[in-house]
Design a protein around this motif. Sequence first.
Motif, PDB file in Angstrom:
ATOM      1  N   LYS A  39     131.877  13.228  15.347  1.00  0.00           N
ATOM      2  CA  LYS A  39     131.852  14.039  14.125  1.00  0.00           C
ATOM      3  C   LYS A  39     132.829  13.502  13.087  1.00  0.00           C
ATOM      4  O   LYS A  39     132.553  13.538  11.894  1.00  0.00           O
ATOM      5  CB  LYS A  39     132.149  15.504  14.442  1.00  0.00           C
ATOM      6  CG  LYS A  39     131.005  16.210  15.105  1.00  0.00           C
ATOM      7  CD  LYS A  39     131.342  17.661  15.416  1.00  0.00           C
ATOM      8  CE  LYS A  39     130.158  18.329  16.108  1.00  0.00           C
ATOM      9  NZ  LYS A  39     130.461  19.720  16.467  1.00  0.00           N
ATOM     10  N   ARG A  40     133.961  13.010  13.535  1.00  0.00           N
ATOM     11  CA  ARG A  40     134.947  12.436  12.614  1.00  0.00           C
ATOM     12  C   ARG A  40     134.465  11.116  12.023  1.00  0.00           C
ATOM     13  O   ARG A  40     134.832  10.769  10.907  1.00  0.00           O
ATOM     14  CB  ARG A  40     136.276  12.229  13.318  1.00  0.00           C
ATOM     15  CG  ARG A  40     136.970  13.524  13.638  1.00  0.00           C
ATOM     16  CD  ARG A  40     138.355  13.280  14.150  1.00  0.00           C
ATOM     17  NE  ARG A  40     139.001  14.558  14.398  1.00  0.00           N
ATOM     18  CZ  ARG A  40     140.049  14.706  15.164  1.00  0.00           C
ATOM     19  NH1 ARG A  40     140.583  13.663  15.762  1.00  0.00           N
ATOM     20  NH2 ARG A  40     140.579  15.896  15.345  1.00  0.00           N
ATOM     21  N   LEU A  41     133.675  10.387  12.811  1.00  0.00           N
ATOM     22  CA  LEU A  41     133.192   9.087  12.351  1.00  0.00           C
ATOM     23  C   LEU A  41     131.918   9.184  11.519  1.00  0.00           C
ATOM     24  O   LEU A  41     131.635   8.291  10.731  1.00  0.00           O
ATOM     25  CB  LEU A  41     132.895   8.181  13.561  1.00  0.00           C
ATOM     26  CG  LEU A  41     134.080   7.710  14.371  1.00  0.00           C
ATOM     27  CD1 LEU A  41     133.601   7.051  15.653  1.00  0.00           C
ATOM     28  CD2 LEU A  41     134.921   6.755  13.554  1.00  0.00           C
ATOM     29  N   GLY A  42     131.150  10.236  11.730  1.00  0.00           N
ATOM     30  CA  GLY A  42     129.813  10.338  11.159  1.00  0.00           C
ATOM     31  C   GLY A  42     129.769  10.304   9.650  1.00  0.00           C
ATOM     32  O   GLY A  42     130.619  10.848   8.963  1.00  0.00           O
ATOM     33  N   GLU A  43     128.764   9.602   9.150  1.00  0.00           N
ATOM     34  CA  GLU A  43     128.493   9.551   7.723  1.00  0.00           C
ATOM     35  C   GLU A  43     127.436  10.600   7.427  1.00  0.00           C
ATOM     36  O   GLU A  43     126.285  10.457   7.840  1.00  0.00           O
ATOM     37  CB  GLU A  43     127.979   8.171   7.321  1.00  0.00           C
ATOM     38  CG  GLU A  43     128.929   7.038   7.615  1.00  0.00           C
ATOM     39  CD  GLU A  43     128.293   5.688   7.349  1.00  0.00           C
ATOM     40  OE1 GLU A  43     127.503   5.569   6.403  1.00  0.00           O
ATOM     41  OE2 GLU A  43     128.575   4.767   8.118  1.00  0.00           O
ATOM     42  N   ALA A  44     127.825  11.642   6.727  1.00  0.00           N
ATOM     43  CA  ALA A  44     126.901  12.744   6.439  1.00  0.00           C
ATOM     44  C   ALA A  44     125.640  12.215   5.777  1.00  0.00           C
ATOM     45  O   ALA A  44     125.695  11.409   4.849  1.00  0.00           O
ATOM     46  CB  ALA A  44     127.583  13.776   5.549  1.00  0.00           C
ATOM     47  N   GLY A  45     124.519  12.653   6.273  1.00  0.00           N
ATOM     48  CA  GLY A  45     123.238  12.295   5.681  1.00  0.00           C
ATOM     49  C   GLY A  45     122.634  10.993   6.175  1.00  0.00           C
ATOM     50  O   GLY A  45     121.479  10.702   5.877  1.00  0.00           O
ATOM     51  N   HIS A  46     123.386  10.187   6.926  1.00  0.00           N
ATOM     52  CA  HIS A  46     122.822   8.930   7.432  1.00  0.00           C
ATOM     53  C   HIS A  46     121.833   9.249   8.544  1.00  0.00           C
ATOM     54  O   HIS A  46     122.126  10.038   9.441  1.00  0.00           O
ATOM     55  CB  HIS A  46     123.934   8.013   7.944  1.00  0.00           C
ATOM     56  CG  HIS A  46     123.474   6.620   8.163  1.00  0.00           C
ATOM     57  ND1 HIS A  46     122.712   6.256   9.244  1.00  0.00           N
ATOM     58  CD2 HIS A  46     123.637   5.495   7.419  1.00  0.00           C
ATOM     59  CE1 HIS A  46     122.433   4.960   9.170  1.00  0.00           C
ATOM     60  NE2 HIS A  46     122.994   4.479   8.073  1.00  0.00           N
ATOM     61  N   PRO A  47     120.639   8.646   8.505  1.00  0.00           N
ATOM     62  CA  PRO A  47     119.618   8.974   9.503  1.00  0.00           C
ATOM     63  C   PRO A  47     120.031   8.691  10.953  1.00  0.00           C
ATOM     64  O   PRO A  47     119.658   9.437  11.857  1.00  0.00           O
ATOM     65  CB  PRO A  47     118.413   8.109   9.116  1.00  0.00           C
ATOM     66  CG  PRO A  47     118.766   7.401   7.872  1.00  0.00           C
ATOM     67  CD  PRO A  47     120.168   7.713   7.496  1.00  0.00           C
ATOM     68  N   LEU A  48     120.800   7.632  11.178  1.00  0.00           N
ATOM     69  CA  LEU A  48     121.247   7.351  12.546  1.00  0.00           C
ATOM     70  C   LEU A  48     122.226   8.415  13.031  1.00  0.00           C
ATOM     71  O   LEU A  48     122.192   8.815  14.198  1.00  0.00           O
ATOM     72  CB  LEU A  48     121.898   5.961  12.630  1.00  0.00           C
ATOM     73  CG  LEU A  48     120.965   4.761  12.497  1.00  0.00           C
ATOM     74  CD1 LEU A  48     121.757   3.463  12.532  1.00  0.00           C
ATOM     75  CD2 LEU A  48     119.902   4.773  13.589  1.00  0.00           C
ATOM     76  N   VAL A  49     123.087   8.879  12.152  1.00  0.00           N
ATOM     77  CA  VAL A  49     124.034   9.933  12.511  1.00  0.00           C
ATOM     78  C   VAL A  49     123.276  11.225  12.817  1.00  0.00           C
ATOM     79  O   VAL A  49     123.574  11.918  13.787  1.00  0.00           O
ATOM     80  CB  VAL A  49     125.082  10.147  11.395  1.00  0.00           C
ATOM     81  CG1 VAL A  49     125.944  11.367  11.684  1.00  0.00           C
ATOM     82  CG2 VAL A  49     125.948   8.901  11.241  1.00  0.00           C
ATOM     83  N   ALA A  50     122.281  11.531  11.995  1.00  0.00           N
ATOM     84  CA  ALA A  50     121.477  12.737  12.226  1.00  0.00           C
ATOM     85  C   ALA A  50     120.762  12.661  13.570  1.00  0.00           C
ATOM     86  O   ALA A  50     120.714  13.655  14.313  1.00  0.00           O
ATOM     87  CB  ALA A  50     120.475  12.922  11.089  1.00  0.00           C
ATOM     88  N   ALA A  51     120.233  11.494  13.909  1.00  0.00           N
ATOM     89  CA  ALA A  51     119.549  11.317  15.198  1.00  0.00           C
ATOM     90  C   ALA A  51     120.519  11.487  16.359  1.00  0.00           C
ATOM     91  O   ALA A  51     120.200  12.120  17.367  1.00  0.00           O
ATOM     92  CB  ALA A  51     118.881   9.944  15.256  1.00  0.00           C
ATOM     93  N   LYS A  52     121.719  10.917  16.200  1.00  0.00           N
ATOM     94  CA  LYS A  52     122.735  11.047  17.257  1.00  0.00           C
ATOM     95  C   LYS A  52     123.122  12.505  17.460  1.00  0.00           C
ATOM     96  O   LYS A  52     123.274  12.960  18.594  1.00  0.00           O
ATOM     97  CB  LYS A  52     123.967  10.209  16.903  1.00  0.00           C
ATOM     98  CG  LYS A  52     123.752   8.705  17.077  1.00  0.00           C
ATOM     99  CD  LYS A  52     124.949   7.891  16.606  1.00  0.00           C
ATOM    100  CE  LYS A  52     126.190   8.200  17.358  1.00  0.00           C
ATOM    101  NZ  LYS A  52     126.712   7.143  18.211  1.00  0.00           N
ATOM    102  N   LYS A  53     123.262  13.256  16.375  1.00  0.00           N
ATOM    103  CA  LYS A  53     123.624  14.674  16.478  1.00  0.00           C
ATOM    104  C   LYS A  53     122.551  15.464  17.216  1.00  0.00           C
ATOM    105  O   LYS A  53     122.863  16.323  18.043  1.00  0.00           O
ATOM    106  CB  LYS A  53     123.838  15.269  15.087  1.00  0.00           C
ATOM    107  CG  LYS A  53     125.136  14.857  14.450  1.00  0.00           C
ATOM    108  CD  LYS A  53     125.295  15.507  13.089  1.00  0.00           C
ATOM    109  CE  LYS A  53     126.598  15.101  12.437  1.00  0.00           C
ATOM    110  NZ  LYS A  53     126.768  15.742  11.120  1.00  0.00           N
ATOM    111  N   LYS A  54     121.279  15.178  16.931  1.00  0.00           N
ATOM    112  CA  LYS A  54     120.189  15.868  17.635  1.00  0.00           C
ATOM    113  C   LYS A  54     120.226  15.563  19.123  1.00  0.00           C
ATOM    114  O   LYS A  54     120.047  16.445  19.958  1.00  0.00           O
ATOM    115  CB  LYS A  54     118.836  15.458  17.051  1.00  0.00           C
ATOM    116  CG  LYS A  54     118.531  16.064  15.719  1.00  0.00           C
ATOM    117  CD  LYS A  54     117.163  15.630  15.215  1.00  0.00           C
ATOM    118  CE  LYS A  54     116.900  16.154  13.820  1.00  0.00           C
ATOM    119  NZ  LYS A  54     115.622  15.672  13.281  1.00  0.00           N
TER     120      LYS A  54
END
Length: 143
Positions: free
Chosen positions: A62-77
Motif C-alpha cells: 500500500k505504501r509503494l502503490g501508485e494510485a490508479g495504476h492497473p497493475l497496482v489495482a490488479a495486485k490489490k484485487k
Amino acid sequence: MTSRLHAIAGATAILLIGVFWYLALSSEFLGGHAEVLQARTAILWLMPVLIALVVVANISGKRLGEAGHPLVAAKKKRVKLVAANGAIILVPAVVLLWYWADTGRFDAWFYALQVLELMAGAGNVILLSLNLRDGFRLAARNA
C-alpha cells in the motif's frame, strides 16, 4: 527499504506455502499418522508467520502503490482474494486438520478437507506469484 521488505515478505510467503505443501504431502505419502500429526502441528504453528508475512506485504504494498495504476489495482484485487481464501478456508482447515490428526481421526472428511486445503493453498500461490510478477514489472518501470 519498503520495496525490499515488500519483496522479501511476499516471496517468503510463497515459499512458506510451498513448505506447507511439502509437509502435508510428504507426511501423507512417506509417513504414518504420527508424521501427519507432526506435519499438521508444524503447519499450525507456522500459520501465524504466514499471516504476518502477508500482512507485511500488504501494508508495504500500500505504501509503494501508485494510485490508479492497473497493475497496482490488479495486485490489490488479488490480495483481497488471498485474504478471503485464508480466512474462510485455510485457517479453519489448518486448525481442524490438526485437531483431527491429534485425535486420530483420519477418515474421508480428513482427506477431503486436506484436498480442499491444498487446492486453496495452490490458489494462493498462483495469486501471490502473479502479484510477484506484477511487482517486478512495476519495479522495472520505475527503475
